[in-house]
Design a protein around this motif. Structure first.
Motif, PDB file in Angstrom:
ATOM      1  N   GLN A  10       0.855  -1.189   0.000  1.00  0.00           N
ATOM      2  CA  GLN A  10       0.000   0.000   0.000  1.00  0.00           C
ATOM      3  C   GLN A  10       0.894   1.244   0.000  1.00  0.00           C
ATOM      4  O   GLN A  10       0.626   2.216  -0.712  1.00  0.00           O
ATOM      5  N   GLN A  11       1.965   1.152   0.767  1.00  0.00           N
ATOM      6  CA  GLN A  11       2.861   2.314   0.874  1.00  0.00           C
ATOM      7  C   GLN A  11       3.577   2.616  -0.435  1.00  0.00           C
ATOM      8  O   GLN A  11       3.611   3.763  -0.878  1.00  0.00           O
ATOM      9  N   VAL A  12       4.100   1.597  -1.095  1.00  0.00           N
ATOM     10  CA  VAL A  12       4.852   1.914  -2.326  1.00  0.00           C
ATOM     11  C   VAL A  12       3.915   2.418  -3.410  1.00  0.00           C
ATOM     12  O   VAL A  12       4.299   3.225  -4.251  1.00  0.00           O
ATOM     13  N   LEU A  13       2.652   1.964  -3.371  1.00  0.00           N
ATOM     14  CA  LEU A  13       1.691   2.485  -4.344  1.00  0.00           C
ATOM     15  C   LEU A  13       1.357   3.938  -4.032  1.00  0.00           C
ATOM     16  O   LEU A  13       1.170   4.756  -4.936  1.00  0.00           O
ATOM     17  N   ALA A  14       1.288   4.253  -2.721  1.00  0.00           N
ATOM     18  CA  ALA A  14       0.773   5.566  -2.312  1.00  0.00           C
ATOM     19  C   ALA A  14       1.877   6.564  -2.010  1.00  0.00           C
ATOM     20  O   ALA A  14       1.609   7.697  -1.630  1.00  0.00           O
ATOM     21  N   THR A  15       3.123   6.128  -2.169  1.00  0.00           N
ATOM     22  CA  THR A  15       4.201   7.093  -1.975  1.00  0.00           C
ATOM     23  C   THR A  15       4.100   8.143  -3.071  1.00  0.00           C
ATOM     24  O   THR A  15       3.968   7.804  -4.257  1.00  0.00           O
ATOM     25  N   LEU A  23       1.764   2.273  -9.534  1.00  0.00           N
ATOM     26  CA  LEU A  23       0.344   2.075  -9.805  1.00  0.00           C
ATOM     27  C   LEU A  23       0.092   1.834 -11.292  1.00  0.00           C
ATOM     28  O   LEU A  23      -0.682   0.965 -11.684  1.00  0.00           O
ATOM     29  N   LYS A  24       0.794   2.608 -12.118  1.00  0.00           N
ATOM     30  CA  LYS A  24       0.628   2.487 -13.574  1.00  0.00           C
ATOM     31  C   LYS A  24       1.014   1.117 -14.093  1.00  0.00           C
ATOM     32  O   LYS A  24       0.509   0.658 -15.115  1.00  0.00           O
ATOM     33  N   ARG A  25       1.957   0.499 -13.410  1.00  0.00           N
ATOM     34  CA  ARG A  25       2.395  -0.842 -13.830  1.00  0.00           C
ATOM     35  C   ARG A  25       1.223  -1.819 -13.812  1.00  0.00           C
ATOM     36  O   ARG A  25       1.117  -2.694 -14.672  1.00  0.00           O
ATOM     37  N   PHE A  26       0.348  -1.647 -12.823  1.00  0.00           N
ATOM     38  CA  PHE A  26      -0.733  -2.614 -12.643  1.00  0.00           C
ATOM     39  C   PHE A  26      -2.069  -2.138 -13.200  1.00  0.00           C
ATOM     40  O   PHE A  26      -2.950  -2.942 -13.468  1.00  0.00           O
ATOM     41  N   LEU A  27      -2.213  -0.838 -13.314  1.00  0.00           N
ATOM     42  CA  LEU A  27      -3.442  -0.291 -13.885  1.00  0.00           C
ATOM     43  C   LEU A  27      -3.067   0.594 -15.067  1.00  0.00           C
ATOM     44  O   LEU A  27      -2.967   1.811 -14.940  1.00  0.00           O
ATOM     45  N   PRO A  28      -2.845  -0.023 -16.228  1.00  0.00           N
ATOM     46  CA  PRO A  28      -2.353   0.756 -17.381  1.00  0.00           C
ATOM     47  C   PRO A  28      -3.349   1.820 -17.845  1.00  0.00           C
ATOM     48  O   PRO A  28      -2.926   2.833 -18.410  1.00  0.00           O
ATOM     49  N   THR A  84      -8.560   4.978 -14.900  1.00  0.00           N
ATOM     50  CA  THR A  84      -8.755   4.069 -13.761  1.00  0.00           C
ATOM     51  C   THR A  84      -7.699   4.327 -12.695  1.00  0.00           C
ATOM     52  O   THR A  84      -8.005   4.439 -11.504  1.00  0.00           O
ATOM     53  N   ALA A  85      -6.448   4.427 -13.129  1.00  0.00           N
ATOM     54  CA  ALA A  85      -5.354   4.617 -12.177  1.00  0.00           C
ATOM     55  C   ALA A  85      -5.528   5.915 -11.398  1.00  0.00           C
ATOM     56  O   ALA A  85      -5.341   5.938 -10.168  1.00  0.00           O
ATOM     57  N   SER A  86      -5.943   6.975 -12.069  1.00  0.00           N
ATOM     58  CA  SER A  86      -6.020   8.227 -11.330  1.00  0.00           C
ATOM     59  C   SER A  86      -7.232   8.245 -10.412  1.00  0.00           C
ATOM     60  O   SER A  86      -7.219   8.885  -9.366  1.00  0.00           O
ATOM     61  N   ARG A  87      -8.239   7.503 -10.778  1.00  0.00           N
ATOM     62  CA  ARG A  87      -9.406   7.386  -9.892  1.00  0.00           C
ATOM     63  C   ARG A  87      -9.025   6.646  -8.599  1.00  0.00           C
ATOM     64  O   ARG A  87      -9.404   7.046  -7.497  1.00  0.00           O
ATOM     65  N   VAL A  88      -8.253   5.589  -8.757  1.00  0.00           N
ATOM     66  CA  VAL A  88      -7.771   4.857  -7.588  1.00  0.00           C
ATOM     67  C   VAL A  88      -6.820   5.731  -6.778  1.00  0.00           C
ATOM     68  O   VAL A  88      -6.900   5.798  -5.546  1.00  0.00           O
TER      69      VAL A  88
END
Lengths: 514, 514
Positions: free
Chosen positions: B339-344, B350-355, B359-363
């Protein structure tokens, strides 16, 4: 259903299997309202002052064996029984003759009759009556005839506060669930199988009965919303049994109901000048309700009437425009005295209410011979039978009053009668003992499993809504249906350390062909 | 939802109304499995050795206010979260990089990783993984901006043993029931109304998730019947929450399940030579089952693994052909470190998993800034923030491990860090405090009502079934749906004698437009 036919029922459980069965039974029962509030001997009020604890209701681990033909006959004749008792409740003249024999010996009956007379003088404003009945039977196998077929004999007919319709539905689902998760050993699979486990629809069907009265009440007399009142004891440990009906009434029929502790009747209800029954919820006094139907789960016993206000309360409800379930006449129709006069050998009364011969003789077959203890010829015969220890051994002595104390069995009868002035004897009836087949089961109560000999009592619920009075369509039966069943199982006292006598458990039927 | 908008929520109850509400709440909860086994401090084992007593689960009397837009956004993005976390769980290389940073400081993570490595070496025989996820949020209103809009910020993402899906469904029905029986005063009727009370379908929807895995398992490898295994703690006070899923699995999907206490895994399961998982019920050892799906409601904490056999047990389950819910990689994907590395801030992950950018910016909008406490640039910044009492006041320090102890809040952080060797700091992450709006509610716990300031945490359930490995259709997501919600409400410690902090109650949402 001679025990020799099913000597291994219920099957023995290994320790691990009993653990599995109990773990599933305990969790399922709480998750589905098959519960009671714990007895004070289990949880004191000090420990749980606000009453949040609950426990599994006393239930059997297995469905008890029951002869399929008897079960089907019990359900099939319920509509005839509904017809019979609604006809009795409508026949005030006839009822009066019976009640007059009781008023001097049974204060409770006398008080009820007084209320009826007072309301009649003023004139009833509600012509509809609702009955949520339960006819209770035991299987009878004549011990003096080898290989005698099993028959169904009536124990009593309940016209007020017939209980366990809520829990009964759930216990039949529970036993079916235990079958589905293989909690019963496969050695029993020839006996415990899906098509041998009739599901009781009593909760839903009794609620539909209340809804049918609610709807038949007709045009509102006020602008208030309408409701059904559950008149209850307070506190009530068996509250979930009642709640299941309330929930079904709301979710399946859209009908609001309130629980009215009987002792609060005069505080929370009032009559409009036209005797419309107004319920003023104590939690919301500015939003009164018009009560269409009063469903008594209290008021069946003198214990519910410790104060004179309690009789005033009953009068207020009886005077009201609400449909009573039951009316006082209907409640009185459930006197054991009436069961007795119907079941007295050579009685002419049954035909009066069930003119169809085939129906009457079908009902008659479920009667065990019952005698009065009065000055009639049958009464004379009964006195001889009851005072002789030898012949008394085939009989049970029952008080005529509803909730009027314990039965006296067999050899204890002569001594008991000797202790009473003879003028009080007519308060009792003498009934031939029903001889149920020997059965075994296991009961969970307060966390303890008791195993041993048991006897079962089948209760068949009935819903009946009819019109009283002398107006148009008087006597018409508007609704009449069979409403599911209850199997109540208790210890038969046949052995030490077995199932404690006197405390029943809720059970379901495992039908067998015999 | 500034408190000034709803200063009178929840409405005050008169004594009589509170009595009415509580009587109905207490009975309804038991009748519908909204229950727990009582804590030992309430009922001792001596008093109830066989465990038949139950009590109402800690629940709120009112549904708590929740901004409608935040609620809808939380449900709407759940499918994206399912996609994100299933993608992380499939990316072993990436996960390995994260885990390697933790293995020296978190034995539990190290042990889990070891098992994964061992199974990978041998080769996984099951390509499907199931996630029953729960994404937890709080409403955040930036206190430094006057009139700031309410937003949803993620607290954590659960990939194992996400609880309360059973009770949550029931509490939303309960609050709706209380509304329907007018337990809430009419003064609140502009706020508490049917279309403001979203019903959570979590029990049924999570059970459907288990059923979808059970079905996707494919051809049986044995002639045994098939089952789902619920791997559980024993004893488990929160058993009804789990049972509600089991009942739904059986009644709505026809799927059998068994409860397997985690510590009995090696006793009651075994692997066939082809690693088919065989469950041998202790109560019926001659009728084994082929387990299609292993649903962990235990195994998320070091406390579940006191013995070396417990790790052998986990290895056996992970090696097996059964679909794991979750697999070890999926469980590790739920590390707070991830969670931390995604939210740093400025994280590329995040882009790696949600291309898909939208969607990525909504998350991303639901992330509160999270910092590592390591040697990276972001870590350096975090150390400065965390060791200074002034700036630490806006943060919470959380252990990375699942079930790894308590969070450290605000000004307590510097002192706590000082007590730890710096080499252990990377076991924690630093997260900006979410500032939820001030709310009030009342909670029933152990029969006592506590009233006061509360904060609520919205959990959104998700079901995701996907294919791992390198074979045909690897990476395919077979099922992905949002599966209902939970509102968990606890005391905010804002006042003495109010709602006790730390103990949550199950709640439902009363949606408001703000």
């Amino acid at each position: 259903m001679a025990p020799s036919l099913y000597p291994d029922y219920p099957p023995e459980l290994t320790t691990e299997r009993e653990k599995y069965l109990l773990a599933n039974l305990k969790d399922w029962s709480i998750a589905h309202g098959l519960a009671v509030r714990p007895a004070p001997s289990f949880v004191t009020q000090d420990q749980d002052p606000s009453g949040v604890l609950a426990t599994t209701a006393p239930i059997t681990l297995f469905p008890s064996l029951f002869p399929r033909a008897c079960f089907e006959e019990g359900l099939a004749i319920q509509k005839a029984y509904n017809e019979l008792y609604s006809a009795i409740a409508r026949d005030e003249e006839w009822l009066k003759g019976i009640v007059e024999e009781l008023v001097n010996i049974d204060d409770f009956v006398a008080k009820l009759w007084e209320i009826h007379v007072a309301v009649k003088k003023e004139g009833y404003v509600q012509e509809l009556s609702l009955g949520l009945f339960r006819s209770d039977y035991m299987v009878h196998v004549d011990p003096s005839i080898s290989g005698a077929p099993a028959g169904l004999k009536q124990v009593e007919f309940n016209t007020i506060a017939s209980s366990f319709g809520g829990l009964s539905s759930q216990v039949s689902v529970l036993h079916n669930y235990l079958l589905n998760i293989n909690a019963y050993p496969s050695s029993a699979s020839a006996i415990i199988k899906a098509d041998a486990l009739p599901q009781s629809k009593s909760a839903s069907s009794l609620a539909a009965g209340l809804a049918s009265a609610h709807k038949a009440y007709g045009t509102s007399r006020t602008s208030y919303p309408r409701c059904v009142l559950f008149v209850v004891q307070d506190p009530e440990r068996n509250v979930f049994d009642q709640r299941l009906l309330e929930y079904s009434l709301l979710s399946e029929n859209g009908v609001r109901s309130f629980r009215l502790p009987f002792h609060r009747t005069l505080l929370d209800t009032k009559l409009d000048p036209d005797r419309t029954l107004i319920y003023v919820p104590p939690h919301s006094q500015t939003t009164p309700y018009e009560a269409t139907t009063v469903y008594f789960r209290a008021g069946y016993s003198p214990d519910d009437h410790p104060r004179s206000e309690d009789w005033a309360a009953r009068l207020q409800l009886e005077r009201s425009r609400a449909i009573k379930c039951p009316s006082i006449l209907t409640q009185l129709a459930g006197c054991k005295k009436i069961q007795q006069v119907l079941a007295t050998p050579q009685s002419p009364h049954l035909k009066r209410f069930l003119p169809d011969d085939a129906t009457a003789s079908r009902v008659l077959r479920t009667f065990a011979p019952i005698y009065p203890l009065d000055k009639s010829n049958a009464g004379e015969e009964a006195r001889n039978l009851a005072t002789n220890p030898e012949s008394a051994n085939k009989y049970v002595l029952k008080p005529q009053r509803e909730g009027g104390g314990n039965n006296i069995y067999r050899k204890a009868i002569p001594k008991f009668l000797k202790s009473l002035p003879e003028s009080h004897w007519p308060a009792y009836i003498l009934m031939e003992m029903i001889e149920p087949p020997a059965l075994r089961n296991a009961i969970l109560r307060n966390g303890e499993v008791q195993k041993g000999g048991v006897i079962g009592e089948l209760g068949v619920y009935g819903v009946c809504l009819w019109k009283n009075g002398t107006g148009q369509k008087a006597g018409e039966v508007l609704e009449n249906w069979e409403a599911g069943y209850l199997l109540r199982t208790k210890g038969d006292q046949s052995e030490e350390g077995g199932v404690a006598a006197g405390f029943g458990a809720v059970d379901s039927c495992c039908l067998v062909d015999v």
